[in-house]
Scaffold this motif. Structure first.
Motif, short mmCIF file in Angstrom:
data_model
loop_
_atom_site.label_atom_id
_atom_site.label_comp_id
_atom_site.label_asym_id
_atom_site.label_seq_id
_atom_site.Cartn_x
_atom_site.Cartn_y
_atom_site.Cartn_z
N PHE A 132 52.83 -40.66 15.58
CA PHE A 132 51.72 -40.10 14.81
C PHE A 132 50.72 -41.21 14.51
CE2 PHE A 132 54.97 -36.96 13.80
CZ PHE A 132 54.27 -35.77 13.61
N SER A 133 49.43 -40.90 14.64
CA SER A 133 48.41 -41.84 14.19
C SER A 133 47.24 -41.05 13.61
CB SER A 133 47.93 -42.75 15.33
OG SER A 133 47.36 -42.00 16.38
N MET A 134 46.61 -41.63 12.60
CA MET A 134 45.46 -40.99 11.96
C MET A 134 44.20 -41.57 12.57
SD MET A 134 45.30 -38.67 9.58
CE MET A 134 44.16 -37.88 8.46
N VAL A 135 43.34 -40.69 13.08
CA VAL A 135 42.09 -41.15 13.70
C VAL A 135 41.01 -41.30 12.64
CG1 VAL A 135 40.31 -40.61 15.41
CG2 VAL A 135 42.71 -40.05 15.88
N SER A 136 40.89 -40.29 11.77
CA SER A 136 39.84 -40.34 10.75
C SER A 136 40.16 -39.33 9.66
CB SER A 136 38.48 -40.05 11.37
OG SER A 136 37.43 -40.23 10.43
N GLY A 137 39.66 -39.61 8.45
CA GLY A 137 39.78 -38.67 7.35
C GLY A 137 40.90 -38.96 6.38
N GLY A 138 41.67 -40.01 6.61
CA GLY A 138 42.76 -40.33 5.70
C GLY A 138 43.68 -41.37 6.29
N ARG A 139 44.91 -41.38 5.79
CA ARG A 139 45.91 -42.32 6.29
C ARG A 139 47.28 -41.65 6.25
NH1 ARG A 139 49.25 -45.11 2.82
NH2 ARG A 139 49.01 -44.61 0.62
N ILE A 140 48.21 -42.18 7.03
CA ILE A 140 49.58 -41.66 7.02
C ILE A 140 50.34 -42.31 5.87
CG2 ILE A 140 51.76 -41.56 8.27
CD1 ILE A 140 50.15 -41.48 10.86
N SER A 141 50.86 -41.47 4.96
CA SER A 141 51.59 -42.00 3.81
C SER A 141 53.08 -41.77 3.91
CB SER A 141 51.07 -41.36 2.51
OG SER A 141 51.26 -39.95 2.52
N GLY A 142 53.53 -41.02 4.92
CA GLY A 142 54.96 -40.79 5.07
C GLY A 142 55.29 -40.14 6.39
N LEU A 143 56.48 -40.42 6.91
CA LEU A 143 56.98 -39.82 8.14
C LEU A 143 58.41 -39.36 7.91
CD1 LEU A 143 55.79 -42.57 10.68
CD2 LEU A 143 54.79 -40.30 10.42
N HIS A 144 58.80 -38.28 8.59
CA HIS A 144 60.19 -37.81 8.50
C HIS A 144 60.55 -37.02 9.73
CE1 HIS A 144 63.97 -36.56 6.67
NE2 HIS A 144 63.73 -35.36 7.16
N SER A 145 61.76 -37.26 10.24
CA SER A 145 62.29 -36.51 11.36
C SER A 145 63.54 -35.77 10.90
CB SER A 145 62.64 -37.44 12.52
OG SER A 145 61.48 -38.01 13.08
N HIS A 146 63.60 -34.48 11.17
CA HIS A 146 64.77 -33.69 10.80
C HIS A 146 65.95 -34.10 11.67
CE1 HIS A 146 67.21 -29.98 10.22
NE2 HIS A 146 66.72 -30.08 9.00
N HIS A 147 67.16 -33.97 11.11
CA HIS A 147 68.35 -34.44 11.84
C HIS A 147 68.60 -33.66 13.13
CE1 HIS A 147 70.90 -30.99 10.71
NE2 HIS A 147 70.29 -31.03 9.53
N THR A 148 68.00 -32.47 13.26
CA THR A 148 68.18 -31.70 14.50
C THR A 148 67.36 -32.27 15.65
OG1 THR A 148 66.36 -30.21 13.92
CG2 THR A 148 68.59 -29.57 13.22
N GLY A 149 66.35 -33.09 15.34
CA GLY A 149 65.47 -33.62 16.38
C GLY A 149 64.44 -32.62 16.87
N GLU A 150 64.37 -31.45 16.21
CA GLU A 150 63.42 -30.41 16.64
C GLU A 150 62.17 -30.35 15.76
OE1 GLU A 150 65.38 -26.57 17.67
OE2 GLU A 150 67.19 -27.63 17.04
N VAL A 151 62.16 -31.07 14.65
CA VAL A 151 61.03 -31.07 13.73
C VAL A 151 60.73 -32.50 13.30
CG1 VAL A 151 60.07 -30.17 11.58
CG2 VAL A 151 61.70 -28.79 12.88
N HIS A 152 59.52 -32.94 13.56
CA HIS A 152 59.07 -34.27 13.14
C HIS A 152 57.76 -34.10 12.38
CE1 HIS A 152 62.03 -36.05 15.88
NE2 HIS A 152 61.63 -35.15 16.76
N GLY A 153 57.65 -34.78 11.24
CA GLY A 153 56.48 -34.57 10.39
C GLY A 153 55.84 -35.84 9.89
#
Length: 303
Positions: A178-199
């Motif tokens: 994940f990378s932020m191009v414009s409009g803010g910044r990334i304040s947190g990342l999380h991947s679900h243990h199933t590997g099917e959802v990344h946020g």
């Protein structure tokens, strides 16, 4: 009709104060104004004029704004005196009931758990008003990156952060970049243990109040060695004014078949698409959602 209290501060309060001052200076009544507005083809009820004067409501829509122009003339004000104080519209517009654009209860649970891990409400008070998602497909036919540009609107309260997820149903994968191009910044990342959802949680450049909008742009990259994907899309939990998918294929990897897929609470619709000599394909949906809009493709491997 949604009502907001504009009397406390801001443009709405300035408009009400200026209107009261002008009415007092002209020593006219609301009935007098109502009659003359109607005679000039701009009918406004006495109750509405009273709301405008008190600040409980403010003019919205072309007919009301035309009436305000006429009020400026009737009250001997310079053109634009009142109009300039109204400020941007506070109407959110139809948003519908928020729903997960998912068919699998198991995946829905993973999404909810990912939102919670990111520190977000399961249904945050924001919606994508307009989204353009552009996917680049490499010479191997797999997705390289997806860049998403969104007009985000606050539907209630105040928004300072907004989460976005990448879903790969039934296909556990490592986290994309994940990378932020414009409009803010990334304040947190999380991947679900199933590997099917990344946020990722995006912190906005400024807080958003009710009906306010901002633009954000972010990018997902799938590095070399990442499991190949021949599908891309975007989902919305609320009604969106427009959603555009633009998938751009490498000229050496033009697919032999492409499906456009709409997944909504009403079911799934699959429509066959064709490049017809082009190297890209796009699809637009207006006043659409909740749901997921997808492109899926292959190379003489359809079963």
């Amino acid at each position: 009709m949604q009502m907001q209290d504009y009397s406390a501060s801001g443009h709405g309060g300035d408009f009400a104060a200026a209107l009261r001052t002008a009415i007092d200076a002209r020593a006219v009544t609301l009935s007098w104004l109502r009659e003359r507005l109607a005679a000039n083809g701009n009918p406004v009820s006495g109750a509405t004029l009273s709301y405008w004067r008190s600040g409980d409501r403010r003019p919205e829509g072309p007919q009301s704004l035309a009436a305000v122009e006429q009020l400026e003339s009737l009250l001997h004000l310079d053109a634009g005196t009142l109009l300039s104080l109204i400020g941007p519209s506070q109407r959110v517009g139809p948003i519908g009931t928020p729903q997960y654009p998912l068919e699998q209860a198991r995946l829905e649970q993973a999404v909810a758990e990912t939102f919670t891990a990111l520190g977000s409400p399961v249904m945050d008070p924001g919606r994508d008003v307009s989204t353009h998602a552009v996917t680049e497909v490499g010479a191997d036919g797999f997705v390289i990156s997806r860049t998403t540009r969104t007009i985000l609107q606050c539907t209630s309260g105040t928004i300072t952060h907004v989460p976005y997820l990448d879903l790969t149903p039934d296909q556990p994968v490592p986290a994309p970049i994940f990378s932020m191009v414009s409009g803010g910044r990334i304040s947190g990342l999380h991947s679900h243990h199933t590997g099917e959802v990344h946020g990722a949680m995006f912190e906005l450049e400024r807080p958003l109040g009710p009906a306010q909008t901002t633009m954000i742009e972010w990018k997902l990259e799938f590095p070399s060695g990442y499991p190949g994907m021949r599908e891309t899309g975007h989902g919305v939990a609320r009604n969106a004014r427009d959603l555009l998918l633009w998938t751009r294929f490498h000229p050496d990897a033009l697919p032999s078949w492409i499906d456009e897929i709409e997944e909504t609470p009403d079911g799934t619709i699959v429509t066959e698409q064709h490049l017809d000599g082009a190297t890209t394909i796009h699809q637009v949906q207006r006043n659409w959602g909740p749901g997921m809009l997808l492109h899926r493709w292959g190379y003489d491997d359809r079963v």
